[in-house]
Design an enzyme around this catalytic site. Sequence first.
Site, PDB file in Angstrom:
ATOM      1  N   HIS A  78       0.836  -1.205   0.000  1.00 43.16           N
ATOM      2  CA  HIS A  78       0.000   0.000   0.000  1.00 43.16           C
ATOM      3  C   HIS A  78       0.871   1.255   0.000  1.00 43.16           C
ATOM      4  CE1 HIS A  78      -3.653  -2.208   1.383  1.00 43.16           C
ATOM      5  NE2 HIS A  78      -2.741  -3.015   1.892  1.00 43.16           N
ATOM      6  N   TYR A 131      -1.525  -1.784   9.111  1.00 42.46           N
ATOM      7  CA  TYR A 131      -0.423  -2.417   8.376  1.00 42.46           C
ATOM      8  C   TYR A 131       0.566  -3.066   9.348  1.00 42.46           C
ATOM      9  CZ  TYR A 131      -2.104   1.222   5.160  1.00 42.46           C
ATOM     10  OH  TYR A 131      -2.894   2.047   4.408  1.00 42.46           O
ATOM     11  N   CYS A 137      -3.850   2.611  -5.347  1.00 44.81           N
ATOM     12  CA  CYS A 137      -2.911   2.148  -4.322  1.00 44.81           C
ATOM     13  C   CYS A 137      -2.213   0.866  -4.758  1.00 44.81           C
ATOM     14  CB  CYS A 137      -3.687   1.923  -3.019  1.00 44.81           C
ATOM     15  SG  CYS A 137      -2.690   1.357  -1.647  1.00 44.81           S
TER      16      CYS A 137
HETATM   17 ZN   LIG Z   1      -3.971   0.430  -0.027  1.00 41.82          ZN
END
Ligand SMILES: [Zn+2]
Length: 136
Positions: A11, A40, A124
């Site tokens: 990302h 994340y 993304c």
């Molecule tokens: Zn993303």
Amino acid sequence: MKRKINKIIIHCSATTPSMDVDANTIDEWHKQRGWSGIGYHFFIKRDGKIEFGRPLDQSGAHTKGHNQNSIGVCYAGGVDSKMCPEDNRTSEQIASFLLLLRFLKNTFPKATIHGHRDFSPKACPSFDATKEYKGL
Ligand SMILES: [Zn+2]
């Protein structure tokens, strides 16, 4: 580790190159969304520093429908000053990505590397991660 990992998903933070965001910034943003904190597992700052986010044994919160068996990696950047998608990774970030992804592939050899946009109609992470890391 109890979680089975079969994907590594990349990302961007959708911030401009001048914004020096880090894992703590993202942690605050995600808490404001009502999540338990950074979604994340790893974050790569503009200077290439690799930071830890959510512990690896916990599912992330980054790719709808694919969080349970994946690792989420995010880098700072991904949009230009007009907030349009742009691959503006620094050379330090590109190097850190290779280091981190090689380590993760070594640890989870069956995991495949993807960009968020492989699973969702988004830009993304503003580059073709699947193609770029195919050989890892
Ligand atoms: Zn993303």
